[in-house]
Scaffold this motif. Structure first.
Motif, PDB file in Angstrom:
ATOM      1  N   ARG A  96       0.834  -1.202   0.000  1.00 23.20           N
ATOM      2  CA  ARG A  96       0.000   0.000   0.000  1.00 23.20           C
ATOM      3  C   ARG A  96       0.873   1.258   0.000  1.00 23.20           C
ATOM      4  O   ARG A  96       0.622   2.204  -0.750  1.00 23.20           O
ATOM      5  N   ALA A  97       1.904   1.268   0.849  1.00 23.42           N
ATOM      6  CA  ALA A  97       2.797   2.431   0.900  1.00 23.42           C
ATOM      7  C   ALA A  97       3.496   2.635  -0.448  1.00 23.42           C
ATOM      8  O   ALA A  97       3.590   3.767  -0.949  1.00 23.42           O
ATOM      9  N   ILE A 100       1.041   4.018  -3.007  1.00 20.77           N
ATOM     10  CA  ILE A 100       0.761   5.448  -2.779  1.00 20.77           C
ATOM     11  C   ILE A 100       1.926   6.292  -3.273  1.00 20.77           C
ATOM     12  O   ILE A 100       1.745   7.299  -3.961  1.00 20.77           O
ATOM     13  N   SER A 101       3.134   5.893  -2.931  1.00 21.75           N
ATOM     14  CA  SER A 101       4.311   6.649  -3.349  1.00 21.75           C
ATOM     15  C   SER A 101       4.408   6.718  -4.870  1.00 21.75           C
ATOM     16  O   SER A 101       4.668   7.779  -5.452  1.00 21.75           O
ATOM     17  N   ASP A 112       8.227   9.575  -1.445  1.00 19.43           N
ATOM     18  CA  ASP A 112       8.707   9.316  -0.093  1.00 19.43           C
ATOM     19  C   ASP A 112      10.189   9.695  -0.038  1.00 19.43           C
ATOM     20  O   ASP A 112      10.706  10.361  -0.941  1.00 19.43           O
ATOM     21  N   ILE A 113      10.866   9.237   1.000  1.00 20.05           N
ATOM     22  CA  ILE A 113      12.297   9.556   1.097  1.00 20.05           C
ATOM     23  C   ILE A 113      13.068   8.642   0.154  1.00 20.05           C
ATOM     24  O   ILE A 113      13.485   7.544   0.506  1.00 20.05           O
ATOM     25  N   TYR A 114      13.194   9.044  -1.078  1.00 22.84           N
ATOM     26  CA  TYR A 114      14.095   8.420  -2.046  1.00 22.84           C
ATOM     27  C   TYR A 114      13.956   6.899  -2.132  1.00 22.84           C
ATOM     28  O   TYR A 114      14.925   6.159  -2.000  1.00 22.84           O
ATOM     29  N   GLY A 115      12.739   6.415  -2.332  1.00 24.57           N
ATOM     30  CA  GLY A 115      12.544   4.986  -2.556  1.00 24.57           C
ATOM     31  C   GLY A 115      12.390   4.174  -1.289  1.00 24.57           C
ATOM     32  O   GLY A 115      12.446   2.943  -1.333  1.00 24.57           O
ATOM     33  N   SER A 116      12.153   4.830  -0.149  1.00 23.88           N
ATOM     34  CA  SER A 116      12.099   4.060   1.107  1.00 23.88           C
ATOM     35  C   SER A 116      10.897   3.111   1.151  1.00 23.88           C
ATOM     36  O   SER A 116      11.006   2.013   1.718  1.00 23.88           O
ATOM     37  N   SER A 117       9.780   3.490   0.558  1.00 24.29           N
ATOM     38  CA  SER A 117       8.631   2.565   0.534  1.00 24.29           C
ATOM     39  C   SER A 117       8.945   1.349  -0.323  1.00 24.29           C
ATOM     40  O   SER A 117       8.622   0.210   0.049  1.00 24.29           O
ATOM     41  N   LYS A 119      11.865   0.187  -0.901  1.00 20.48           N
ATOM     42  CA  LYS A 119      12.870  -0.602  -0.173  1.00 20.48           C
ATOM     43  C   LYS A 119      12.196  -1.436   0.921  1.00 20.48           C
ATOM     44  O   LYS A 119      12.598  -2.590   1.170  1.00 20.48           O
TER      45      LYS A 119
ATOM     46  N   ILE B  47      -5.154  11.164  -5.930  1.00 22.01           N
ATOM     47  CA  ILE B  47      -4.837   9.738  -6.096  1.00 22.01           C
ATOM     48  C   ILE B  47      -5.740   8.876  -5.215  1.00 22.01           C
ATOM     49  O   ILE B  47      -5.413   7.719  -4.922  1.00 22.01           O
ATOM     50  N   VAL B  57       3.143   8.491   4.005  1.00 24.00           N
ATOM     51  CA  VAL B  57       4.078   7.943   3.013  1.00 24.00           C
ATOM     52  C   VAL B  57       4.803   9.058   2.263  1.00 24.00           C
ATOM     53  O   VAL B  57       6.031   9.055   2.153  1.00 24.00           O
ATOM     54  N   VAL B  58       4.023   9.992   1.731  1.00 26.07           N
ATOM     55  CA  VAL B  58       4.598  10.998   0.834  1.00 26.07           C
ATOM     56  C   VAL B  58       5.090  12.178   1.658  1.00 26.07           C
ATOM     57  O   VAL B  58       4.353  12.731   2.469  1.00 26.07           O
ATOM     58  N   SER B  59       6.337  12.544   1.444  1.00 23.29           N
ATOM     59  CA  SER B  59       6.928  13.572   2.301  1.00 23.29           C
ATOM     60  C   SER B  59       7.618  14.686   1.524  1.00 23.29           C
ATOM     61  O   SER B  59       8.087  15.640   2.125  1.00 23.29           O
ATOM     62  N   GLN B  60       7.706  14.547   0.219  1.00 20.38           N
ATOM     63  CA  GLN B  60       8.319  15.650  -0.524  1.00 20.38           C
ATOM     64  C   GLN B  60       7.707  15.761  -1.910  1.00 20.38           C
ATOM     65  O   GLN B  60       7.306  14.772  -2.514  1.00 20.38           O
ATOM     66  N   PHE B 161      21.101   6.078  -1.329  1.00 21.78           N
ATOM     67  CA  PHE B 161      20.605   6.027   0.052  1.00 21.78           C
ATOM     68  C   PHE B 161      20.189   4.619   0.484  1.00 21.78           C
ATOM     69  O   PHE B 161      20.163   4.318   1.670  1.00 21.78           O
ATOM     70  N   LEU B 162      19.816   3.791  -0.469  1.00 27.56           N
ATOM     71  CA  LEU B 162      19.298   2.467  -0.097  1.00 27.56           C
ATOM     72  C   LEU B 162      20.417   1.450   0.130  1.00 27.56           C
ATOM     73  O   LEU B 162      20.173   0.355   0.618  1.00 27.56           O
TER      74      LEU B 162
END
Lengths: 435, 266
Positions: A96-97, A100-101, A112-117, A119, B47, B57-60, B161-162
């Motif tokens: 789900r996250a 949404i992202s 989100d923060i650069y692909g964190s969902s 990941k 959406i 979830v969405v922050s930026q 970052f990952l």
């Protein structure tokens, strides 16, 4: 690639989720003679083509992963590599996250923060499975999907095949010795100790041996460098003495029988860092009675007790690319019995690998049909009782071996290199377990 | 009249970042917060997602100015652009993009240590970001931490970052959180090393960031092709950026003022 990177996390995640479905299906599905592995046939009809090509959207994958049957399949596949069942509630939340992202990014450049969902979902579904499968079968099974239309031989394989087909090794040809010298040099480059024997009796037999490189066990490969006559050359669409690439296929006399498989394996071995001990038997009279091989191979093979015997090539159905897994346990008189449990695991992994190329796999309990080989095949005749036998390779059923316009598909070359990697990793694991 | 004092300029040169402000009065800050709240609700509806789920979830959001007139007005804020031009030492600045970065109460994630320029398809290290606080930002609510002087070190590749993390060792102690009152901004160099923690307070941590380039900066397609703005560049490699997506701002600094600044910086 068994990794998710920030720069393409959506793409990598979707690949990983498809891979998890393909691999767990292969590992959890019983494989019997005549049975076909094709994980996408369990999807809804409208999903199957996108699934086969690993192009389902994240939303579609979320729906697939919610289905009880799929959850059971994944958990069974994970159990086959000693992993616990998934926490499916956590997976659903992570889907789900990620959805949404993805939607926010497409709709209004939110994220989100650069692909964190992505990941988070990757870590739940793909990461440990990828590691466990790689430990048993190598990383090839975890590579990105390669649609058959985009899969092409490496330059080194084409160079080798161009050289091999330039030698006239037909019965009336005069290049057999030159071809043997060329093959010997290439094998020497790869670190094989090469013995050329039987020249006093006919076309010589090459016996090449290489010590293990990081993996236990031993695989014996077979092949031949002679070809059948060219036939009426004016009837060929492409010149039979010169390699031609056309319409996704490679044309020349001998490309399918057996110079293409030889070239693919030569080039492939140069790219595989870890292999078990290898013995490669390459004869020069398969099309003319195999006098030298019939005389010498029994003694050569008598002392060998490899983990696996790998025949000169294998086939795909030319209609849809389905991989034929010709596998058996050899019984006296070149009879066939079903493969043992260890080999069935290999077949499942190879079936999973084929699905990465978007093709199904079908197990057939038999050897290559060599009824047309004059005097019979000395390799098959000399296999010891109890031998694990596999015929696998780049050919398809449209190859027209021995006929006019002999050809083979180009897309199978990278797949076969990956198959060799899986076979070698499996060999190493089986041999270690047995010791 | 210069917008940046000699002391602030010297601090920027030494540290790579400087807090300046307030640059907006409280009423304008409140207007931006309200604009964000309305815009976030609209985005969530777009959406078909409940707002709470969306913001979890969405922050930026990038290019907010293209969606929202209040943020568009802020993008053209003359004083912020003038400060950026003075800190870069250029006559005119160009907007690379803006973004809103939000950490909800008791939420958000750590943004790992990174530098910005390696993540942009921009050739020259002549850019600053104006990180405008829309709430009072504290160490607890997710204030950025900077590595003083890191902007003077050689250009490095981007950090995934990952899979990667910048390790400072003992030097980590030199990094300090930079608190920013609402309405003030921290201007930081495009090569400054920075990070931010999650928000551990009951309040929001909202910031509106505008990235200003020296208007003469050029497109480098070999760098960060994956960046969302890379697909909107319509000029060839080595050219200055297309005006329709990357607008230049303001009347620009006079040559005399620029000469003064450069003299002062020297």
């Amino acid at each position: 690639m068994n990794r998710i990177q920030m720069y393409a996390s959506s793409t990598h995640l979707k690949q990983g989720l498809h891979r998890a479905l393909a691999v767990t299906h292969a590992l959890s599905t019983p494989i019997e003679a005549g049975g076909t592995l094709a994980w996408w046939t369990g999807l809804e009809p409208e999903e199957q083509e996108a699934g086969r090509l690993h192009r389902l959207s994240l939303e579609s994958l979320a729906a697939v992963y919610r289905r009880p049957a799929v959850r059971g399949m994944i958990d069974a596949g994970r159990a086959a590599v000693a992993l616990p069942a998934l926490d499916h509630a956590a997976v659903a939340a992570a889907f789900r996250a990620a959805v949404i992202s993805g939607r926010a990014h497409r709709a209004h450049m939110g994220r989100d923060i650069y692909g964190s969902s992505n990941k988070g979902l990757w870590d739940l579904v793909c990461a440990d499975l990828g590691r466990a499968v790689a430990e048993r079968f190598g990383t090839s099974l975890g590579d990105e999907a390669v649609p058959t239309a985009d899969s092409a031989p490496a330059d080194a394989a084409l160079t080798a095949l161009r050289a091999l087909t330039a030698f006239d090794t037909s019965p009336a040809g005069s290049d057999h010795d030159a071809c043997v010298a060329w093959l010997s040099a290439r094998l020497d480059d790869l670190g094989f100790a090469v013995e050329v024997t039987g020249a006093d009796r006919g076309r010589p037999l090459i016996v090449a041996r290489r010590e293990a490189r990081g993996l236990a066990g031993h695989v014996v490969l077979y092949g031949h460098y002679d070809v059948t006559p060219f036939g009426r050359e004016q009837k060929w669409v492409h010149p039979p003495r010169k390699l031609t690439e056309a319409n996704g296929r490679l044309f020349a006399r001998g490309v399918a029988d057996n110079k293409g498989p030889l070239a693919c394996r030569l080039a492939g071995l140069a790219t595989l860092e870890r292999t078990p001990a290898l013995t490669w038997l390459i004869q020069g009279e398969e099309e003319t009675g195999s006098a030298v091989a019939h005389a010498l191979l029994p003694a050569v093979m008598e002392d060998l007790r490899p983990t696996l015997w790998l025949d000169e090539t294998g086939y795909h159905d030319h209609e849809d690319g389905t991989l034929r897994l010709l596998a058996r346990t050899v019984r006296p008189g070149d009879a066939s019995e079903p493969p043992d449990g260890a080999m069935l695991q290999l077949l499942k992994a190879l079936g999973g690998l084929a699905s990465r190329w978007g093709v199904a796999a079908r197990h057939e309990c038999r050897g290559l049909n060599k009824s047309v080989v004059a005097g019979g095949c000395p390799f098959n005749r000399s296999l010891p009782a109890g031998a694990r036998y596999l015929a696998l390779g780049v050919n398809d059923s449209g190859a027209r071996i021995h006929g006019l316009n002999e050809s083979l598909p180009a897309w199978t070359f990278p797949l076969h290199v990956a198959e060799l990697d899986v076979i070698f990793r499996w060999t190493g694991a089986i041999a270690e377990r047995a010791s | 009249m210069p917008e940046v004092t000699p002391q602030q300029h010297a601090l920027f040169e030494e540290q790579g970042h400087v807090v300046i402000g307030p640059i907006l009065p409280p009423a304008d800050v409140a207007r931006l917060r309200q604009a964000f709240e309305a815009q976030a609700a609209a985005w969530a509806a777009e959406i078909d997602t409940p707002l709470d789920d969306y913001l979890a979830v969405v922050s930026q959001w990038t290019n907010v100015w293209e969606h929202n007139p209040v943020f568009r007005e802020q993008l053209y804020h003359q004083r912020a652009a003038a400060i950026a031009a003075e800190l870069i030492g250029c006559q005119r600045v160009r907007v690379f993009h803006d973004h809103l970065i939000v950490k909800p109460p008791h939420g958000g994630s750590t943004v790992p240590w990174h530098r910005d320029l390696p993540n942009w398809p921009v050739a020259e290290p002549r850019a600053v970001s104006c990180w405008l606080a829309l709430d009072d930002v504290t160490a607890e609510s997710g204030a950025m931490r900077f590595m003083p002087g890191g902007h003077r070190e050689p250009v490095t590749r981007s950090i995934d970052f990952l899979n990667e993390a910048k390790v400072w060792g003992e030097r980590e102690r030199d990094a300090v959180p930079v608190a920013v009152p609402a309405g003030s901004a921290v201007f930081h160099h495009c090569l400054s090393w920075h990070t931010s923690p999650p928000n551990s307070t009951a309040g929001w941590r909202r910031a509106y960031i505008t990235i200003y380039l020296d208007a003469t900066c050029t497109y480098d397609p070999t760098r960060a092709a994956w960046h969302p703005m890379a697909g909107r560049v319509s000029v060839p490699a080595g050219a200055t950026f297309n005006e329709d997506v990357f607008p230049t701002l303001g009347p620009g600094l006079s040559a005399a003022h620029l000469a003064t600044l450069r003299g002062g910086a020297a």
